[in-house]
Design a protein around this motif. Structure first.
Motif, mmCIF file in Angstrom:
data_model
loop_
_atom_site.group_PDB
_atom_site.id
_atom_site.type_symbol
_atom_site.label_atom_id
_atom_site.label_comp_id
_atom_site.label_asym_id
_atom_site.label_seq_id
_atom_site.Cartn_x
_atom_site.Cartn_y
_atom_site.Cartn_z
ATOM 1 N N VAL A 19 104.435 45.015 62.799
ATOM 2 C CA VAL A 19 103.989 46.229 62.117
ATOM 3 C C VAL A 19 104.826 46.344 60.848
ATOM 4 C CG1 VAL A 19 104.025 48.749 62.209
ATOM 5 C CG2 VAL A 19 103.213 47.429 64.186
ATOM 6 N N MET A 20 104.177 46.677 59.752
ATOM 7 C CA MET A 20 104.886 46.834 58.487
ATOM 8 C C MET A 20 104.832 48.300 58.052
ATOM 9 S SD MET A 20 106.055 43.879 57.872
ATOM 10 C CE MET A 20 106.675 44.184 56.208
ATOM 11 N N GLY A 21 105.927 48.745 57.488
ATOM 12 C CA GLY A 21 105.989 50.130 57.037
ATOM 13 C C GLY A 21 106.611 50.242 55.662
ATOM 14 N N TRP A 22 106.283 51.331 55.006
ATOM 15 C CA TRP A 22 106.943 51.717 53.750
ATOM 16 C C TRP A 22 107.657 53.042 53.990
ATOM 17 C CZ3 TRP A 22 107.520 48.817 49.469
ATOM 18 C CH2 TRP A 22 106.648 47.739 49.261
ATOM 19 N N PHE A 23 108.874 53.086 53.527
ATOM 20 C CA PHE A 23 109.683 54.291 53.579
ATOM 21 C C PHE A 23 110.172 54.597 52.170
ATOM 22 C CE2 PHE A 23 110.518 55.035 58.143
ATOM 23 C CZ PHE A 23 109.951 53.889 58.668
ATOM 24 N N ALA B 292 104.107 55.160 55.019
ATOM 25 C CA ALA B 292 102.875 54.568 55.555
ATOM 26 C C ALA B 292 103.225 53.359 56.420
ATOM 27 C CB ALA B 292 101.941 54.143 54.432
ATOM 28 N N GLY B 293 102.323 53.057 57.354
ATOM 29 C CA GLY B 293 102.510 51.892 58.202
ATOM 30 C C GLY B 293 101.184 51.218 58.481
ATOM 31 N N ILE B 294 101.241 49.934 58.833
ATOM 32 C CA ILE B 294 100.026 49.175 59.094
ATOM 33 C C ILE B 294 100.276 48.222 60.247
ATOM 34 C CG2 ILE B 294 100.613 47.415 57.362
ATOM 35 C CD1 ILE B 294 97.562 47.334 56.693
ATOM 36 N N VAL C 114 107.059 45.768 67.532
ATOM 37 C CA VAL C 114 106.703 46.716 68.584
ATOM 38 C C VAL C 114 105.401 46.293 69.222
ATOM 39 C CG1 VAL C 114 107.925 48.657 67.540
ATOM 40 C CG2 VAL C 114 105.538 48.230 66.929
ATOM 41 N N ARG C 115 105.229 46.690 70.479
ATOM 42 C CA ARG C 115 104.017 46.309 71.211
ATOM 43 C C ARG C 115 102.839 47.216 70.886
ATOM 44 N NH1 ARG C 115 104.218 43.028 75.755
ATOM 45 N NH2 ARG C 115 106.259 42.095 76.170
ATOM 46 N N TRP C 116 103.135 48.494 70.697
ATOM 47 C CA TRP C 116 102.052 49.451 70.532
ATOM 48 C C TRP C 116 102.319 50.395 69.379
ATOM 49 C CZ3 TRP C 116 98.316 47.966 73.573
ATOM 50 C CH2 TRP C 116 98.611 47.374 74.795
ATOM 51 N N GLY C 117 101.254 50.767 68.708
ATOM 52 C CA GLY C 117 101.317 51.824 67.717
ATOM 53 C C GLY C 117 101.996 51.435 66.424
ATOM 54 N N ILE C 118 102.130 52.427 65.570
ATOM 55 C CA ILE C 118 102.792 52.278 64.275
ATOM 56 C C ILE C 118 103.897 53.332 64.221
ATOM 57 C CG2 ILE C 118 102.535 52.383 61.769
ATOM 58 C CD1 ILE C 118 99.541 51.726 62.210
ATOM 59 N N PRO C 119 105.125 52.920 64.425
ATOM 60 C CA PRO C 119 106.218 53.912 64.465
ATOM 61 C C PRO C 119 106.495 54.514 63.095
ATOM 62 C CG PRO C 119 107.093 51.690 64.631
ATOM 63 C CD PRO C 119 105.612 51.563 64.667
#
Length: 124
Positions: free
Chosen positions: A32-36, A48-50, A100-105
Protein backbone atom coordinates in the motif's frame (compact mmCIF):
# COMPACT_ATOMS: atom_id res chain seq x y z
CA UNK A 1 12.23 -0.54 -0.37
CA UNK A 2 13.76 2.83 -1.15
CA UNK A 3 11.49 5.72 -2.08
CA UNK A 4 12.38 8.91 -3.93
CA UNK A 5 9.81 11.69 -4.06
CA UNK A 6 9.92 14.52 -6.58
CA UNK A 7 7.74 17.12 -8.25
CA UNK A 8 7.33 19.70 -5.53
CA UNK A 9 7.64 23.41 -6.16
CA UNK A 10 6.09 26.83 -5.85
CA UNK A 11 2.63 27.38 -7.33
CA UNK A 12 -0.08 30.01 -7.03
CA UNK A 13 -3.36 29.26 -5.33
CA UNK A 14 -5.69 27.47 -7.71
CA UNK A 15 -2.81 25.88 -9.57
CA UNK A 16 -1.75 22.27 -9.95
CA UNK A 17 1.25 20.07 -9.26
CA UNK A 18 1.95 16.38 -9.72
CA UNK A 19 4.17 14.61 -7.26
CA UNK A 20 5.93 11.37 -8.12
CA UNK A 21 7.47 8.74 -5.91
CA UNK A 22 9.77 6.16 -7.47
CA UNK A 23 10.38 2.94 -5.58
CA UNK A 24 13.15 0.41 -5.80
CA UNK A 25 12.64 -3.32 -5.52
CA UNK A 26 10.61 -6.00 -7.26
CA UNK A 27 7.69 -6.18 -4.86
CA UNK A 28 6.27 -2.69 -5.31
CA UNK A 29 2.79 -3.96 -6.10
CA UNK A 30 2.61 -5.73 -2.74
CA UNK A 31 2.73 -2.44 -0.83
CA UNK A 32 0.00 0.00 0.00
CA UNK A 33 1.37 3.42 -0.88
CA UNK A 34 0.52 6.63 0.91
CA UNK A 35 1.21 10.34 0.76
CA UNK A 36 1.59 12.35 3.92
CA UNK A 37 2.43 15.99 4.53
CA UNK A 38 3.88 18.05 7.31
CA UNK A 39 3.55 21.81 7.61
CA UNK A 40 5.85 23.85 9.86
CA UNK A 41 4.88 23.46 13.49
CA UNK A 42 2.30 20.80 12.74
CA UNK A 43 2.19 17.03 12.96
CA UNK A 44 2.55 14.86 9.91
CA UNK A 45 -0.86 14.11 8.43
CA UNK A 46 -2.26 11.56 6.03
CA UNK A 47 -3.20 12.86 2.59
CA UNK A 48 -4.05 9.87 0.40
CA UNK A 49 -3.43 6.15 0.05
CA UNK A 50 -3.76 3.51 -2.65
CA UNK A 51 -3.91 -0.26 -2.53
CA UNK A 52 -1.28 -2.47 -4.11
CA UNK A 53 -3.36 -3.13 -7.20
CA UNK A 54 -4.46 0.47 -7.49
CA UNK A 55 -8.08 -0.56 -7.25
CA UNK A 56 -8.80 1.19 -3.97
CA UNK A 57 -7.99 4.69 -2.81
CA UNK A 58 -8.58 6.69 0.35
CA UNK A 59 -8.33 10.43 0.89
CA UNK A 60 -8.26 12.85 3.76
CA UNK A 61 -11.36 15.02 3.81
CA UNK A 62 -9.24 18.12 3.32
CA UNK A 63 -8.08 17.02 -0.14
CA UNK A 64 -11.02 14.95 -1.37
CA UNK A 65 -12.15 16.10 -4.79
CA UNK A 66 -8.94 18.06 -5.40
CA UNK A 67 -6.16 15.45 -5.16
CA UNK A 68 -5.88 12.14 -6.99
CA UNK A 69 -3.53 9.33 -6.08
CA UNK A 70 -2.55 6.74 -8.69
CA UNK A 71 0.18 4.21 -9.31
CA UNK A 72 1.95 2.52 -12.18
CA UNK A 73 3.25 -0.81 -10.94
CA UNK A 74 5.18 -1.41 -14.16
CA UNK A 75 7.18 1.73 -13.41
CA UNK A 76 7.30 1.25 -9.61
CA UNK A 77 5.88 4.74 -9.22
CA UNK A 78 3.05 6.34 -7.29
CA UNK A 79 1.67 9.77 -8.15
CA UNK A 80 -0.26 12.50 -6.42
CA UNK A 81 -2.06 14.89 -8.76
CA UNK A 82 -2.92 18.04 -6.83
CA UNK A 83 -5.42 20.48 -8.32
CA UNK A 84 -7.07 23.62 -6.98
CA UNK A 85 -4.21 24.08 -4.57
CA UNK A 86 -4.70 26.27 -1.52
CA UNK A 87 -2.15 28.05 0.69
CA UNK A 88 -3.02 25.60 3.47
CA UNK A 89 -1.69 22.78 1.28
CA UNK A 90 1.80 24.18 1.80
CA UNK A 91 3.93 21.47 3.41
CA UNK A 92 6.66 18.94 2.87
CA UNK A 93 5.06 15.95 1.18
CA UNK A 94 6.28 12.42 1.88
CA UNK A 95 5.53 9.16 0.18
CA UNK A 96 5.47 5.98 2.21
CA UNK A 97 5.00 2.25 1.76
CA UNK A 98 3.05 -0.05 4.04
CA UNK A 99 3.18 -3.83 4.15
CA UNK A 100 -0.35 -4.55 5.34
CA UNK A 101 -2.81 -7.32 4.60
CA UNK A 102 -5.99 -5.29 4.59
CA UNK A 103 -7.15 -1.78 3.95
CA UNK A 104 -5.33 1.49 3.48
CA UNK A 105 -3.97 2.78 6.78
CA UNK A 106 -3.99 6.47 7.56
CA UNK A 107 -1.68 6.29 10.58
CA UNK A 108 1.95 7.04 9.85
CA UNK A 109 3.09 4.30 12.24
CA UNK A 110 1.61 1.69 9.87
CA UNK A 111 4.04 2.64 7.12
CA UNK A 112 7.38 0.87 7.00
CA UNK A 113 9.33 2.89 4.44
CA UNK A 114 9.51 6.62 3.78
CA UNK A 115 10.83 8.88 1.07
CA UNK A 116 12.84 12.00 1.76
CA UNK A 117 10.06 14.53 1.19
CA UNK A 118 9.45 17.22 -1.38
CA UNK A 119 8.42 20.80 -0.62
CA UNK A 120 5.14 22.17 -1.93
CA UNK A 121 4.52 25.87 -1.47
CA UNK A 122 1.25 27.49 -2.50
CA UNK A 123 1.20 31.27 -2.62
CA UNK A 124 -1.97 33.29 -2.15
Amino acid sequence: VQLQASGGGLVQAGGSLRLSCAASGRTFSSYVMGWFRQAPGKEREFVAGISGSGGSTYYADSVKGRFTISRDNAKNTVYLQMNSLKPEDTAVYYCAAASVRWGIPSQSRSYNYWGQGTQVTVSS
